[in-house]
Scaffold this motif. Structure first.
Motif, mmCIF file in Angstrom:
data_model
loop_
_atom_site.group_PDB
_atom_site.id
_atom_site.type_symbol
_atom_site.label_atom_id
_atom_site.label_comp_id
_atom_site.label_asym_id
_atom_site.label_seq_id
_atom_site.Cartn_x
_atom_site.Cartn_y
_atom_site.Cartn_z
ATOM 1 N N SER A 81 0.819 -1.204 0.000
ATOM 2 C CA SER A 81 0.000 0.000 0.000
ATOM 3 C C SER A 81 0.858 1.261 0.000
ATOM 4 C CB SER A 81 -0.924 -0.010 1.221
ATOM 5 O OG SER A 81 -1.636 1.201 1.309
ATOM 6 N N ILE A 82 1.890 1.283 0.807
ATOM 7 C CA ILE A 82 2.773 2.456 0.872
ATOM 8 C C ILE A 82 3.507 2.655 -0.442
ATOM 9 C CG2 ILE A 82 4.866 3.354 1.968
ATOM 10 C CD1 ILE A 82 3.774 2.146 4.590
ATOM 11 N N SER A 83 3.991 1.569 -1.036
ATOM 12 C CA SER A 83 4.696 1.715 -2.313
ATOM 13 C C SER A 83 3.746 2.189 -3.412
ATOM 14 C CB SER A 83 5.385 0.408 -2.713
ATOM 15 O OG SER A 83 4.437 -0.610 -2.936
ATOM 16 N N PHE A 84 2.497 1.731 -3.376
ATOM 17 C CA PHE A 84 1.514 2.200 -4.358
ATOM 18 C C PHE A 84 1.205 3.679 -4.156
ATOM 19 C CE2 PHE A 84 -2.915 2.952 -5.671
ATOM 20 C CZ PHE A 84 -2.775 2.696 -7.022
ATOM 21 N N GLN A 85 1.017 4.093 -2.910
ATOM 22 C CA GLN A 85 0.745 5.499 -2.625
ATOM 23 C C GLN A 85 1.918 6.382 -3.048
ATOM 24 O OE1 GLN A 85 -0.223 5.647 1.525
ATOM 25 N NE2 GLN A 85 -2.197 4.619 1.252
ATOM 26 N N ALA A 86 3.131 5.916 -2.821
ATOM 27 C CA ALA A 86 4.303 6.688 -3.236
ATOM 28 C C ALA A 86 4.358 6.814 -4.748
ATOM 29 C CB ALA A 86 5.578 6.026 -2.708
ATOM 30 N N SER A 87 4.034 5.738 -5.470
ATOM 31 C CA SER A 87 4.051 5.811 -6.932
ATOM 32 C C SER A 87 2.963 6.744 -7.451
ATOM 33 C CB SER A 87 3.912 4.419 -7.546
ATOM 34 O OG SER A 87 2.655 3.866 -7.234
ATOM 35 N N VAL A 88 1.811 6.785 -6.778
ATOM 36 C CA VAL A 88 0.750 7.710 -7.173
ATOM 37 C C VAL A 88 1.210 9.156 -6.955
ATOM 38 C CG1 VAL A 88 -1.565 8.531 -6.571
ATOM 39 C CG2 VAL A 88 -1.151 6.104 -6.876
ATOM 40 N N GLN A 89 1.900 9.418 -5.866
ATOM 41 C CA GLN A 89 2.403 10.763 -5.603
ATOM 42 C C GLN A 89 3.441 11.178 -6.640
ATOM 43 O OE1 GLN A 89 1.253 12.993 -3.398
ATOM 44 N NE2 GLN A 89 -0.316 11.471 -2.939
ATOM 45 N N VAL A 90 4.310 10.248 -7.034
ATOM 46 C CA VAL A 90 5.292 10.549 -8.080
ATOM 47 C C VAL A 90 4.578 10.834 -9.395
ATOM 48 C CG1 VAL A 90 7.147 9.547 -9.484
ATOM 49 C CG2 VAL A 90 7.175 9.287 -7.001
ATOM 50 N N ARG A 91 3.573 10.038 -9.704
ATOM 51 C CA ARG A 91 2.796 10.288 -10.916
ATOM 52 C C ARG A 91 2.150 11.667 -10.886
ATOM 53 N NH1 ARG A 91 -3.060 8.426 -11.544
ATOM 54 N NH2 ARG A 91 -3.002 9.947 -9.876
ATOM 55 N N ASN A 92 1.579 12.037 -9.748
ATOM 56 C CA ASN A 92 0.950 13.347 -9.624
ATOM 57 C C ASN A 92 1.958 14.467 -9.837
ATOM 58 O OD1 ASN A 92 -1.472 12.086 -9.109
ATOM 59 N ND2 ASN A 92 -1.360 12.373 -6.886
ATOM 60 N N LYS A 93 3.153 14.307 -9.288
ATOM 61 C CA LYS A 93 4.194 15.332 -9.476
ATOM 62 C C LYS A 93 4.619 15.406 -10.942
ATOM 63 C CE LYS A 93 4.941 16.895 -5.330
ATOM 64 N NZ LYS A 93 4.859 18.290 -4.972
ATOM 65 N N LEU A 94 4.731 14.268 -11.604
ATOM 66 C CA LEU A 94 5.104 14.263 -13.018
ATOM 67 C C LEU A 94 4.040 14.934 -13.877
ATOM 68 C CD1 LEU A 94 6.652 10.705 -13.414
ATOM 69 C CD2 LEU A 94 7.849 12.884 -13.565
ATOM 70 N N VAL A 95 2.776 14.649 -13.605
ATOM 71 C CA VAL A 95 1.681 15.270 -14.355
ATOM 72 C C VAL A 95 1.668 16.774 -14.100
ATOM 73 C CG1 VAL A 95 -0.832 15.407 -14.563
ATOM 74 C CG2 VAL A 95 0.293 13.181 -14.506
ATOM 75 N N SER A 96 1.881 17.164 -12.857
ATOM 76 C CA SER A 96 1.921 18.584 -12.521
ATOM 77 C C SER A 96 3.066 19.283 -13.253
ATOM 78 C CB SER A 96 2.076 18.750 -11.008
ATOM 79 O OG SER A 96 2.277 20.086 -10.674
ATOM 80 N N ALA A 97 4.244 18.657 -13.288
ATOM 81 C CA ALA A 97 5.380 19.241 -13.992
ATOM 82 C C ALA A 97 5.105 19.320 -15.492
ATOM 83 C CB ALA A 97 6.634 18.412 -13.734
ATOM 84 N N TYR A 98 4.468 18.308 -16.044
ATOM 85 C CA TYR A 98 4.120 18.311 -17.461
ATOM 86 C C TYR A 98 3.190 19.479 -17.783
ATOM 87 C CZ TYR A 98 1.934 16.961 -21.847
ATOM 88 O OH TYR A 98 1.441 16.967 -23.116
ATOM 89 N N HIS A 99 2.153 19.670 -16.948
ATOM 90 C CA HIS A 99 1.213 20.758 -17.174
ATOM 91 C C HIS A 99 1.911 22.119 -17.057
ATOM 92 C CE1 HIS A 99 -2.468 18.570 -17.751
ATOM 93 N NE2 HIS A 99 -2.244 17.852 -16.662
ATOM 94 N N GLU A 100 2.810 22.218 -16.098
ATOM 95 C CA GLU A 100 3.533 23.477 -15.912
ATOM 96 C C GLU A 100 4.413 23.786 -17.122
ATOM 97 O OE1 GLU A 100 6.730 25.228 -12.728
ATOM 98 O OE2 GLU A 100 5.146 23.899 -11.980
ATOM 99 N N ILE A 101 5.076 22.783 -17.650
ATOM 100 C CA ILE A 101 5.928 22.985 -18.831
ATOM 101 C C ILE A 101 5.084 23.312 -20.046
ATOM 102 C CG2 ILE A 101 7.438 21.776 -20.461
ATOM 103 C CD1 ILE A 101 8.609 20.305 -18.020
ATOM 104 N N MET A 102 3.937 22.658 -20.198
ATOM 105 C CA MET A 102 3.090 22.921 -21.354
ATOM 106 C C MET A 102 2.464 24.308 -21.306
ATOM 107 S SD MET A 102 3.556 20.410 -23.242
ATOM 108 C CE MET A 102 2.387 20.774 -24.513
ATOM 109 N N ASN A 103 2.292 24.877 -20.107
ATOM 110 C CA ASN A 103 1.696 26.188 -19.977
ATOM 111 C C ASN A 103 2.724 27.334 -20.031
ATOM 112 O OD1 ASN A 103 -0.902 25.210 -19.805
ATOM 113 N ND2 ASN A 103 -0.791 24.955 -17.585
ATOM 114 N N MET A 104 4.009 26.993 -20.217
ATOM 115 C CA MET A 104 5.041 28.032 -20.284
ATOM 116 C C MET A 104 4.895 28.831 -21.577
ATOM 117 S SD MET A 104 8.567 26.393 -19.037
ATOM 118 C CE MET A 104 8.883 25.996 -17.345
ATOM 119 N N GLN A 105 5.125 30.108 -21.460
ATOM 120 C CA GLN A 105 5.123 30.976 -22.637
ATOM 121 C C GLN A 105 6.471 30.873 -23.332
ATOM 122 O OE1 GLN A 105 2.726 33.380 -23.612
ATOM 123 N NE2 GLN A 105 1.239 32.614 -22.135
ATOM 124 N N VAL A 106 6.458 30.710 -24.616
ATOM 125 C CA VAL A 106 7.703 30.619 -25.379
ATOM 126 C C VAL A 106 7.993 31.910 -26.085
ATOM 127 C CG1 VAL A 106 8.909 29.400 -27.198
ATOM 128 C CG2 VAL A 106 7.411 28.164 -25.669
#
Length: 106
Positions: A81-106
């Motif tokens: 359960s802990i390893s699954f929760q940690a992987s979900v948190q990593v996924r959430n951070k990756l998705v958040s970083a992806y959205h932040e990069i996609m919203n950057m002004q070029v």
């Protein structure tokens, strides 16, 4: 753990200087490059393996296998359960970083 940190902090850095009379230190090899997709797949496989192991132990305990006790089953399930929760948190951070990069002004 604190002793290990202190030992690492006092260890001389490569190229800083040479201590006379000290044994020769081997140069640390540069870290090999790791493919991100391979590392991610390995982590997901480890989480999947932990979940399967917990499920198998739970089934064995439910069927009355004497080699499996309740505390081992509960510990294995909590680790999964802990390893699954940690992987979900990593996924959430990756998705958040992806959205932040996609919203950057070029």
């Amino acid at each position: 753990m604190i002793a290990q940190l202190k030992a690492a902090a006092t260890r001389p850095q490569a190229g800083v200087g040479v201590i006379v009379g000290a044994p020769a230190l081997q140069a640390e090899a540069p870290a090999s490059k790791v493919n991100f997709s391979d590392a991610l797949k390995g982590a997901i496989d480890a989480v999947n393996g932990a979940q399967h192991k917990a499920e198998d132990m739970g089934k064995k305990f439910a069927l009355g296998d004497d080699s499996v006790n309740l505390s081992d089953v509960m510990i294995t399930m909590q680790k999964a359960s802990i390893s699954f929760q940690a992987s979900v948190q990593v996924r959430n951070k990756l998705v958040s970083a992806y959205h932040e990069i996609m919203n950057m002004q070029v």
